[in-house]
Design a protein around this motif. Sequence first.
Motif: not given
Length: 167
Positions: A3-28, A136-139
């Motif tokens: 099996y394979h593992i892909l791990e990525r970390t990204q930092l964004l200059p937004i609040s935790l609330t804003e990040a959560w709101k965006f990523f927890s909405a399936p349509g995004n 997957l890396q390109e995505i």
Amino acid sequence: MSYHILERTQLLPISLTEAWKFFSAPGNLKHITPAYMGFEVISDSGSETMYPGQIINYYVKPLFGFKMFWMTEITHVKDQEYFIDEQRFGPYQFWHHTHFFREVPGGVEMRDLVHYRLPFGPFGKLAYALFVKKQLQEIFDFRNQVLIERFGKFAEKGEANTLLNKK
């Protein structure tokens, strides 16, 4: 068992609330997926925010424009900390994707940890070597760029976004 593992970390200059709101909405998800993938959410969950037990159905075109059905279940959600999606039907034999969120000075750290396995034994291994790993890396590279364009570039002591790739 391979099996394979892909791990990525990204930092964004937004609040935790804003990040959560965006990523927890399936349509995004369609907004951060390359157009060539033909990503289309086909289920109506009746909810703008994901929840444990939620089933999300998609169509994707991962190979030569061939349309495939993909069903994931949101198995765990800890508000503003993490959520997990697991494939129930789709292109992988196994897919387990944990999305972590953590407030950091100046923004939020988002970390993806994906464990996956391809079907078809030796043919799956060949597909992985020939195109799946690269795709997957390109995505995730595409997603990184779209998020920078949408939310801005994170800078901490002169450093830009951090990307980690591990096999």
